[in-house]
Design a protein around this motif. Sequence first.
Motif, short mmCIF file in Angstrom:
data_model
loop_
_atom_site.label_atom_id
_atom_site.label_comp_id
_atom_site.label_asym_id
_atom_site.label_seq_id
_atom_site.Cartn_x
_atom_site.Cartn_y
_atom_site.Cartn_z
N UNK A 143 -0.96 27.56 -5.46
CA UNK A 143 -2.05 26.67 -5.88
C UNK A 143 -3.35 27.47 -5.94
N UNK A 144 -4.05 27.37 -7.03
CA UNK A 144 -5.31 28.10 -7.20
C UNK A 144 -6.35 27.63 -6.19
N UNK A 145 -6.94 28.57 -5.47
CA UNK A 145 -8.04 28.26 -4.57
C UNK A 145 -9.34 28.45 -5.34
N UNK A 146 -10.01 27.37 -5.63
CA UNK A 146 -11.21 27.39 -6.46
C UNK A 146 -12.42 27.89 -5.69
N UNK A 147 -12.43 27.62 -4.40
CA UNK A 147 -13.57 28.02 -3.59
C UNK A 147 -13.41 27.59 -2.16
N UNK A 148 -14.25 28.16 -1.30
CA UNK A 148 -14.25 27.82 0.12
C UNK A 148 -15.65 27.39 0.54
N UNK A 206 -22.83 25.57 -8.19
CA UNK A 206 -22.88 26.04 -9.57
C UNK A 206 -21.73 27.01 -9.84
N UNK A 207 -21.48 27.89 -8.88
CA UNK A 207 -20.38 28.83 -9.01
C UNK A 207 -19.04 28.10 -9.05
N UNK A 208 -18.91 27.06 -8.21
CA UNK A 208 -17.67 26.28 -8.20
C UNK A 208 -17.47 25.57 -9.53
N UNK A 209 -18.53 24.99 -10.08
CA UNK A 209 -18.41 24.29 -11.36
C UNK A 209 -18.04 25.27 -12.47
N UNK A 210 -18.60 26.46 -12.46
CA UNK A 210 -18.24 27.48 -13.45
C UNK A 210 -16.76 27.86 -13.35
#
Length: 279
Positions: free
Chosen positions: A233-238, A267-271
Amino acid sequence: MKIAVLSGKGGTGKTLVSVNLAAVAKQSIYIDCDVEEPNGHLFFKPVNIASEKILIKIPVVDETLCNGCRKCADFCKFNALAYINNKLLIFDEVCHSCGGCVLICPEKALLEMEKPIGEVQTGASENVTVITGILNPGEASGIPIIKKLLKDITDNKGVSLIDCPPGSACIVMESIKDADYCIFVAEPTLFGVHNLNMVHELVTLFDKPHGVVLNKCLDGENPAEKFCIEKGITILGKIPYDNELGTLNSNALISVREAEKYRDMFSSLLQTVTKEVTT
């Protein structure tokens, strides 16, 4: 782009992620589908609110036509009808408005009337259109409200953040069925893994592209991260365990509007999510 944000239980940070992603976008729509306990509006504090009542149809009986055959009561799997002491009783509180009893009645003794079960409120908060579903206490299902919420964003060409109910019940299924992408929000515990697995199975069943945001991360082993790696599963962010972020959230403040470091993080997460959706 419709992004649904899910969690296996309440308290993982689902609304935190939904609200801040909506707020950090240039223009967005935030849709609170957690109709039994909506709280996104507490953060956005929308203005110029317009409200629309949501109505469903429930059966009513014409006693002059009813012959007591009980076919309607036998048909209803929710036990919303019962024939007692030579009289048909209808329990509105558990009726799911399927209309089957009206169709099956051989004497045409059942008709339908409209009943309000809640409302949809629409307002504005800076760059965000805030749409909130509110289910009246004691009602059997919020699905008619969720259908209305998502119908309102059908033609939106920008970013729509769908704040789903917790868990994996039918109201969650209704919330994600038209989503382009699903974000899971998970806690770094074994219990968090259990709930993450639950929503992962649901989204896989719907064949939706998805990824995970790991919230409240601490140094050391993270069972949720391990689960994601094992399942591919892709980890989008922490999101780190952060007292300042927790305080802002508990005070119903939108973090990206309060501090630059949180604006940069979301912002980084949304990108990252946008890239996942478009590739």
